[in-house]
Design a protein around this motif. Structure first.
Motif, PDB file in Angstrom:
ATOM      1  N   ALA A  97       0.830  -1.225   0.000  1.00  0.00           N
ATOM      2  CA  ALA A  97       0.000   0.000   0.000  1.00  0.00           C
ATOM      3  C   ALA A  97       0.856   1.263   0.000  1.00  0.00           C
ATOM      4  O   ALA A  97       0.427   2.307   0.497  1.00  0.00           O
ATOM      5  CB  ALA A  97      -0.971   0.008   1.180  1.00  0.00           C
ATOM      6  N   GLN A  98       2.049   1.156  -0.529  1.00  0.00           N
ATOM      7  CA  GLN A  98       2.994   2.289  -0.597  1.00  0.00           C
ATOM      8  C   GLN A  98       3.239   2.933   0.766  1.00  0.00           C
ATOM      9  O   GLN A  98       3.512   4.125   0.883  1.00  0.00           O
ATOM     10  CB  GLN A  98       2.525   3.364  -1.585  1.00  0.00           C
ATOM     11  CG  GLN A  98       2.557   2.935  -3.028  1.00  0.00           C
ATOM     12  CD  GLN A  98       1.219   2.420  -3.523  1.00  0.00           C
ATOM     13  OE1 GLN A  98       0.177   2.836  -3.058  1.00  0.00           O
ATOM     14  NE2 GLN A  98       1.268   1.482  -4.460  1.00  0.00           N
ATOM     15  N   LYS A  99       3.130   2.136   1.831  1.00  0.00           N
ATOM     16  CA  LYS A  99       3.429   2.669   3.156  1.00  0.00           C
ATOM     17  C   LYS A  99       4.918   2.952   3.263  1.00  0.00           C
ATOM     18  O   LYS A  99       5.739   2.240   2.705  1.00  0.00           O
ATOM     19  CB  LYS A  99       3.026   1.667   4.239  1.00  0.00           C
ATOM     20  CG  LYS A  99       1.538   1.434   4.349  1.00  0.00           C
ATOM     21  CD  LYS A  99       1.217   0.488   5.482  1.00  0.00           C
ATOM     22  CE  LYS A  99       1.677  -0.906   5.187  1.00  0.00           C
ATOM     23  NZ  LYS A  99       1.334  -1.840   6.282  1.00  0.00           N
ATOM     24  N   LEU A 100       5.257   3.997   4.020  1.00  0.00           N
ATOM     25  CA  LEU A 100       6.656   4.361   4.217  1.00  0.00           C
ATOM     26  C   LEU A 100       7.053   4.191   5.678  1.00  0.00           C
ATOM     27  O   LEU A 100       6.278   4.501   6.574  1.00  0.00           O
ATOM     28  CB  LEU A 100       6.904   5.805   3.810  1.00  0.00           C
ATOM     29  CG  LEU A 100       6.775   6.148   2.328  1.00  0.00           C
ATOM     30  CD1 LEU A 100       7.035   7.630   2.112  1.00  0.00           C
ATOM     31  CD2 LEU A 100       7.724   5.312   1.491  1.00  0.00           C
ATOM     32  N   PHE A 102       9.911   5.651   8.203  1.00  0.00           N
ATOM     33  CA  PHE A 102      10.839   6.771   8.285  1.00  0.00           C
ATOM     34  C   PHE A 102      11.887   6.519   9.357  1.00  0.00           C
ATOM     35  O   PHE A 102      11.605   5.936  10.406  1.00  0.00           O
ATOM     36  CB  PHE A 102      10.091   8.064   8.638  1.00  0.00           C
ATOM     37  CG  PHE A 102       9.297   8.625   7.507  1.00  0.00           C
ATOM     38  CD1 PHE A 102       8.062   8.091   7.173  1.00  0.00           C
ATOM     39  CD2 PHE A 102       9.774   9.690   6.766  1.00  0.00           C
ATOM     40  CE1 PHE A 102       7.320   8.608   6.126  1.00  0.00           C
ATOM     41  CE2 PHE A 102       9.045  10.218   5.723  1.00  0.00           C
ATOM     42  CZ  PHE A 102       7.813   9.671   5.401  1.00  0.00           C
TER      43      PHE A 102
ATOM     44  N   ASN B  32      -4.282   6.404  -2.267  1.00  0.00           N
ATOM     45  CA  ASN B  32      -4.005   5.847  -0.952  1.00  0.00           C
ATOM     46  C   ASN B  32      -3.776   7.030  -0.005  1.00  0.00           C
ATOM     47  O   ASN B  32      -3.055   7.971  -0.351  1.00  0.00           O
ATOM     48  CB  ASN B  32      -2.754   4.971  -0.970  1.00  0.00           C
ATOM     49  CG  ASN B  32      -2.996   3.632  -1.642  1.00  0.00           C
ATOM     50  OD1 ASN B  32      -4.110   3.319  -2.067  1.00  0.00           O
ATOM     51  ND2 ASN B  32      -1.956   2.833  -1.742  1.00  0.00           N
ATOM     52  N   TYR B  34      -3.006   8.425   4.141  1.00  0.00           N
ATOM     53  CA  TYR B  34      -2.272   8.024   5.346  1.00  0.00           C
ATOM     54  C   TYR B  34      -2.403   9.096   6.432  1.00  0.00           C
ATOM     55  O   TYR B  34      -2.439  10.289   6.135  1.00  0.00           O
ATOM     56  CB  TYR B  34      -0.774   7.848   5.034  1.00  0.00           C
ATOM     57  CG  TYR B  34      -0.496   7.002   3.810  1.00  0.00           C
ATOM     58  CD1 TYR B  34      -0.500   7.588   2.547  1.00  0.00           C
ATOM     59  CD2 TYR B  34      -0.236   5.630   3.910  1.00  0.00           C
ATOM     60  CE1 TYR B  34      -0.256   6.819   1.412  1.00  0.00           C
ATOM     61  CE2 TYR B  34       0.003   4.869   2.783  1.00  0.00           C
ATOM     62  CZ  TYR B  34      -0.013   5.468   1.538  1.00  0.00           C
ATOM     63  OH  TYR B  34       0.229   4.710   0.411  1.00  0.00           O
ATOM     64  N   TYR B  36      -0.185  10.164   9.818  1.00  0.00           N
ATOM     65  CA  TYR B  36       1.021   9.993  10.606  1.00  0.00           C
ATOM     66  C   TYR B  36       0.936  10.886  11.839  1.00  0.00           C
ATOM     67  O   TYR B  36       0.303  11.933  11.820  1.00  0.00           O
ATOM     68  CB  TYR B  36       2.262  10.426   9.810  1.00  0.00           C
ATOM     69  CG  TYR B  36       2.654   9.541   8.664  1.00  0.00           C
ATOM     70  CD1 TYR B  36       2.085   9.734   7.407  1.00  0.00           C
ATOM     71  CD2 TYR B  36       3.623   8.553   8.806  1.00  0.00           C
ATOM     72  CE1 TYR B  36       2.459   8.941   6.328  1.00  0.00           C
ATOM     73  CE2 TYR B  36       4.001   7.753   7.738  1.00  0.00           C
ATOM     74  CZ  TYR B  36       3.415   7.962   6.507  1.00  0.00           C
ATOM     75  OH  TYR B  36       3.794   7.183   5.438  1.00  0.00           O
ATOM     76  N   TYR B  94      -0.608   9.170  -1.608  1.00  0.00           N
ATOM     77  CA  TYR B  94       0.373   8.622  -2.540  1.00  0.00           C
ATOM     78  C   TYR B  94       0.072   9.129  -3.945  1.00  0.00           C
ATOM     79  O   TYR B  94      -1.052   8.945  -4.439  1.00  0.00           O
ATOM     80  CB  TYR B  94       0.372   7.104  -2.526  1.00  0.00           C
ATOM     81  CG  TYR B  94       1.518   6.534  -3.335  1.00  0.00           C
ATOM     82  CD1 TYR B  94       1.335   6.131  -4.660  1.00  0.00           C
ATOM     83  CD2 TYR B  94       2.783   6.455  -2.785  1.00  0.00           C
ATOM     84  CE1 TYR B  94       2.396   5.651  -5.403  1.00  0.00           C
ATOM     85  CE2 TYR B  94       3.843   5.963  -3.519  1.00  0.00           C
ATOM     86  CZ  TYR B  94       3.644   5.568  -4.833  1.00  0.00           C
ATOM     87  OH  TYR B  94       4.699   5.097  -5.562  1.00  0.00           O
ATOM     88  N   GLN B  99       4.996   9.944  -1.759  1.00  0.00           N
ATOM     89  CA  GLN B  99       3.960  10.408  -0.840  1.00  0.00           C
ATOM     90  C   GLN B  99       4.059  11.922  -0.711  1.00  0.00           C
ATOM     91  O   GLN B  99       5.141  12.456  -0.502  1.00  0.00           O
ATOM     92  CB  GLN B  99       4.113   9.752   0.527  1.00  0.00           C
ATOM     93  CG  GLN B  99       3.528   8.363   0.598  1.00  0.00           C
ATOM     94  CD  GLN B  99       3.339   7.865   2.016  1.00  0.00           C
ATOM     95  OE1 GLN B  99       3.342   8.642   2.965  1.00  0.00           O
ATOM     96  NE2 GLN B  99       3.166   6.558   2.165  1.00  0.00           N
TER      97      GLN B  99
END
Lengths: 112, 110
Positions: A97-100, A102, B32, B34, B36, B94, B99
């Motif tokens: 899921a294109q998670k990064l 860091f 997508n 996200y 954080y 994304y 991103q």
């Protein structure tokens, strides 16, 4: 889990000098890395990326070097300017899921 | 290119109060998304991600929840805030090959 990490939390350089920010990773199968710049109070901004089929990639005043043998990458900033003051993160995709993921980041401070 | 909006920019809330942070995205469809969190002087921790409307995945157990009621809207919520929820919350999307991050919301729980 495996992740990226940074050697130093802070780096101070003289204006005009070159800066080198380092990052180590643990997964030898990692094949893509990204450097982000985060100025105070702002979201991270993409700087440059590199794939594992390359050892070096250059952008405007920035160069990323990848050493797959020792699982290390670095970001070099030429002729550092006051506007380069920021926290720099390396990141890599992990888990779909294109998670990064860091690293903790390196705060770059420019001395006049 | 994508543009990410977040609001509010800053928020101070008492412990035990509810929370709703909103993120909207322009310039793309079916991205997508996200959430954080960034503690002071620290790196970014992925809290939630979504690959489509109504699809939410949680990365870490916590006091927060996320929802995606529309394709380009992502909401972070809590019923009762804890002191440990303080931090800088970033929404990301994304794009073509990277991103993109929003401007962030700084939350202080008192």
């Amino acid at each position: 889990g495996e992740s990226v990490g940074l050697h130093l939390p802070t780096l101070s350089v003289q204006e005009g000098d070159n800066s080198i920010i380092n990052c180590a990773y643990s997964n030898s199968a990692s094949d893509y890395f990204i450097w982000y710049k985060q100025e105070s109070g702002k979201g991270p901004q993409f700087i440059i990326d590199i794939r594992s089929n390359m050892d070096k990639r250059q952008g405007q005043r920035v160069t990323v070097l990848l050493n797959k043998t020792v699982k290390h990458l670095s970001l070099q900033i030429a002729a550092t300017q006051p506007g380069d003051s920021a926290v720099y993160f390396c990141a890599e995709p992990q888990g779909g899921a294109q998670k990064l993921v860091f690293g903790q980041g390196t705060r770059l401070t420019i001395n006049p | 290119s994508q543009t990410i909006h977040q609001w509010p920019a800053t928020l101070v809330q008492p412990v035990g109060s509810p929370l709703s942070l909103e993120c909207t995205v322009e310039g793309t469809s079916n991205p997508n998304l996200y959430w954080y969190r960034q503690a002071a002087g620290r790196g970014l921790q992925l809290l939630f991600y979504s690959v489509g409307i109504g699809q939410i995945s949680s990365e870490v157990p916590q006091n927060l929840s996320a929802s995606r009621p529309q394709d380009r809207q992502f909401i972070l919520s809590s019923k009762k805030l804890l002191l440990s929820d303080s931090g800088f919350y970033l929404c990301a999307c994304y794009g073509s090959y990277e991103q993109y991050f929003g401007p962030g919301t700084r939350l202080t729980v008192t």
